[in-house]
Design a protein around this motif. Sequence first.
Motif, mmCIF file in Angstrom:
data_model
loop_
_atom_site.group_PDB
_atom_site.id
_atom_site.type_symbol
_atom_site.label_atom_id
_atom_site.label_comp_id
_atom_site.label_asym_id
_atom_site.label_seq_id
_atom_site.Cartn_x
_atom_site.Cartn_y
_atom_site.Cartn_z
ATOM 1 N N PRO A 49 -3.711 -8.292 21.421
ATOM 2 C CA PRO A 49 -2.700 -8.931 22.284
ATOM 3 C C PRO A 49 -2.337 -8.104 23.511
ATOM 4 O O PRO A 49 -1.998 -8.657 24.558
ATOM 5 C CB PRO A 49 -1.499 -9.100 21.347
ATOM 6 N N PHE A 50 -2.353 -6.794 23.388
ATOM 7 C CA PHE A 50 -2.117 -5.920 24.532
ATOM 8 C C PHE A 50 -2.910 -4.637 24.318
ATOM 9 O O PHE A 50 -3.335 -4.329 23.199
ATOM 10 C CB PHE A 50 -0.628 -5.615 24.745
ATOM 11 N N ILE A 51 -3.121 -3.903 25.395
ATOM 12 C CA ILE A 51 -3.862 -2.648 25.327
ATOM 13 C C ILE A 51 -2.905 -1.499 25.609
ATOM 14 O O ILE A 51 -2.128 -1.540 26.563
ATOM 15 C CB ILE A 51 -5.033 -2.640 26.332
ATOM 16 N N LYS A 52 -2.957 -0.504 24.761
ATOM 17 C CA LYS A 52 -2.144 0.698 24.963
ATOM 18 C C LYS A 52 -2.994 1.757 25.665
ATOM 19 O O LYS A 52 -4.144 1.998 25.284
ATOM 20 C CB LYS A 52 -1.658 1.234 23.608
ATOM 21 N N ARG A 61 -4.639 -8.647 30.141
ATOM 22 C CA ARG A 61 -3.700 -8.504 29.029
ATOM 23 C C ARG A 61 -2.563 -7.581 29.455
ATOM 24 O O ARG A 61 -2.731 -6.761 30.357
ATOM 25 C CB ARG A 61 -4.405 -7.890 27.810
ATOM 26 N N PRO A 62 -1.411 -7.677 28.781
ATOM 27 C CA PRO A 62 -0.366 -6.684 29.059
ATOM 28 C C PRO A 62 -0.868 -5.273 28.771
ATOM 29 O O PRO A 62 -1.651 -5.057 27.834
ATOM 30 C CB PRO A 62 0.754 -7.079 28.093
ATOM 31 N N PRO A 73 0.903 -7.489 33.708
ATOM 32 C CA PRO A 73 2.105 -7.403 32.860
ATOM 33 C C PRO A 73 2.188 -5.992 32.281
ATOM 34 O O PRO A 73 1.257 -5.526 31.619
ATOM 35 C CB PRO A 73 1.846 -8.452 31.773
ATOM 36 N N LEU A 74 3.298 -5.320 32.512
ATOM 37 C CA LEU A 74 3.314 -3.869 32.341
ATOM 38 C C LEU A 74 4.556 -3.390 31.600
ATOM 39 O O LEU A 74 5.667 -3.850 31.860
ATOM 40 C CB LEU A 74 3.262 -3.214 33.725
ATOM 41 N N VAL A 75 4.318 -2.436 30.678
ATOM 42 C CA VAL A 75 5.395 -1.713 30.012
ATOM 43 C C VAL A 75 5.130 -0.229 30.217
ATOM 44 O O VAL A 75 4.027 0.251 29.937
ATOM 45 C CB VAL A 75 5.459 -2.025 28.500
#
Length: 353
Positions: free
Chosen positions: A127-130, A150-151, A180-182
């Motif tokens: 779902p997202f890549i770290k 992906r986020p 999309p960014l964290v």
Amino acid sequence: MEPLELVPGRYIGEGQPCFVIAEIGQNHQGDIQLAKTLIRRAKECGADCVKLQLSSLTAKFNKAALSRPYDSEHAWGVTYGAHKKHLEFSRDQVAELQQFAAEVDIPLTASAMDIPSVHTLIELEVPFIKVGSGDIHNLPLIRTAAASNRPLVLSTGMCDVDWVSQVYEELTMVHDPPVPLVILQCTSAYPTPPDQVHLRVLDTYAQMFPHAHVGYSGHELGVHITVAAVARGARVVERHLTLNKTWKGSDHACSLEPNDLRDLITAIRSVEAALGSPLKAFQPCEEPCYTKLGKTVVAARAIEAGQVLEERDLLAKVADPRGVPAERLDSLLGSRLNRDVAVDQSVMEEDIL
């Protein structure tokens, strides 16, 4: 900014609960059954997601790094390459763990430690890549991950705010569409001394990076600093999970055992509830205390009907029966009562002319 759907059906952002990542990393000791146990424990503790680390060793390390002797109490091999190989899962093993996580109803993703691993995670449709702190300076890897649409969740250990700003601009201004960014505040020390955590960086990130959500990746001992990060505004938190802090491996000592993780998540949910509203107001739960201890206007001396009330005529006391609330005392000055009120008696609503 708009809430971000980090995994299917689960959003982060204003008004959303903090997203808790249980980082298994390589605390599985190279044992896929142990990895499955950790996944199940993460779900039981209330984590929102579990995360592994994925490497293609020859893409992450050069030959000299892989062949150097590794003399450590944490070693799983005589060379660093042999040690790392023991701890790596294959693409098929990660897929097996992904399927197991789906069966216990918790999303699974991984940190991509090199570009081939990014492609593997894209193929597995995580779902997202770290992107871990070790790759925060690795722009080719970050660009490859960004191309997946992906986020991205970026840890920012081992760098300064100028570099984080450059990465942010790359992903939100240069890249089209914006990623999309964290962005996670992180200090890459195991464990991290409290005075080098710097939770106020969360405030800086929130101000400087308006198109990113902010969070915290912690390696400190205990849970209280991570709880404080949530109170400070972290939308995502990440902590390592282990079954035993004393096991071989450099991450175990600063990891959380299942009971710790459960306590952390319980504390986070409690703090989120406690943050509440910025509007100060009387709370329903205060009614019993107010009924017992709330003060009433009483006569400080005998008051005759029709007498103009002065400040010296009135006091606030806990009184029976309850009469005019104490906060209205000033508003009674200059008023008159329609009956005589003896000293220490309550002034009632119906007494006021």
